[in-house]
Design a protein around this motif. Structure first.
Motif, PDB file in Angstrom:
ATOM      1  N   ASN A  63     -47.345 -64.292 108.563  1.00 10.26           N
ATOM      2  CA  ASN A  63     -47.549 -64.037 107.134  1.00 10.26           C
ATOM      3  C   ASN A  63     -48.977 -64.376 106.719  1.00 10.26           C
ATOM      4  N   ARG A  64     -49.294 -64.083 105.468  1.00  9.73           N
ATOM      5  CA  ARG A  64     -50.646 -64.295 104.936  1.00  9.73           C
ATOM      6  C   ARG A  64     -51.073 -65.760 105.007  1.00  9.73           C
ATOM      7  N   MET A  65     -50.148 -66.650 104.721  1.00 11.11           N
ATOM      8  CA  MET A  65     -50.488 -68.079 104.707  1.00 11.11           C
ATOM      9  C   MET A  65     -50.861 -68.556 106.109  1.00 11.11           C
ATOM     10  N   ASP A  66     -50.118 -68.108 107.116  1.00  9.28           N
ATOM     11  CA  ASP A  66     -50.450 -68.482 108.487  1.00  9.28           C
ATOM     12  C   ASP A  66     -51.828 -67.956 108.876  1.00  9.28           C
TER      13      ASP A  66
ATOM     14  N   ARG B 141     -54.287 -67.175 106.802  1.00  4.76           N
ATOM     15  CA  ARG B 141     -55.299 -67.899 106.015  1.00  4.76           C
ATOM     16  C   ARG B 141     -55.559 -69.274 106.635  1.00  4.76           C
ATOM     17  N   ASN B 142     -54.503 -69.994 106.988  1.00  5.95           N
ATOM     18  CA  ASN B 142     -54.669 -71.305 107.625  1.00  5.95           C
ATOM     19  C   ASN B 142     -55.423 -71.186 108.946  1.00  5.95           C
TER      20      ASN B 142
ATOM     21  N   PRO C 258     -57.009 -62.232 104.553  1.00  8.63           N
ATOM     22  CA  PRO C 258     -56.416 -62.837 105.745  1.00  8.63           C
ATOM     23  C   PRO C 258     -55.700 -61.842 106.659  1.00  8.63           C
TER      24      PRO C 258
END
Length: 131
Positions: A6-9, A11-12, A55
């Motif tokens: 996902n986007r959060m992964d 981005r991180n 991302p």
């Protein structure tokens, strides 16, 4: 990799790996006054910028990074741990057998009534400060 990215992964991943590359780029300058490592600076800035702004662009980079991580994990478990086992544990076993030392007391005694090792109980105070 089976699970969805996902986007959060992403981005991180961009911020973390990009930050590490930026640290690698600045380290020689901070440590000994040498020039920046431009290759690491470029990679770090790209990863941080894409991590913040877009991302999803990092998906192929993330996938390749994870595949490299799986290959390195395979090398670690098979080769490095094999070297440690056959280079350290096996010689220790040979030396122990050479001197007749059996740390588990596995010898069969015909005249033994029991193989139980009687131990004196510990006082209750030994559990008060565990850590």
């Amino acid at each position: 990799m089976v699970e969805e990215i996902n986007r959060m992964d992403l981005r991180n991943f961009g911020l973390m790996v990009g930050g590490v590359f930026l640290l690698i780029a600045c380290w020689p300058m901070l440590r000994s006054g040498e020039s920046l490592r431009l290759w690491a600076l470029g990679a770090g800035l790209l990863l941080v910028a894409f991590g913040l702004l877009a991302p999803l662009v990092l998906r192929p980079v993330f996938t390749a990074w994870m595949k490299v991580g799986h290959v390195l994990g395979w090398v670690n478990t098979r080769i490095i741990l094999g070297i440690i086992f056959f280079g350290l544990i096996t010689p220790m076993g040979f030396v122990m057998r050479l001197f007749g030392w059996d740390s588990m007391r596995r010898a069969f005694l015909k005249d033994a009534e029991s193989y139980r090792v009687i131990r004196s109980p510990r006082p209750r105070s030994h559990m008060t400060r565990q850590f």
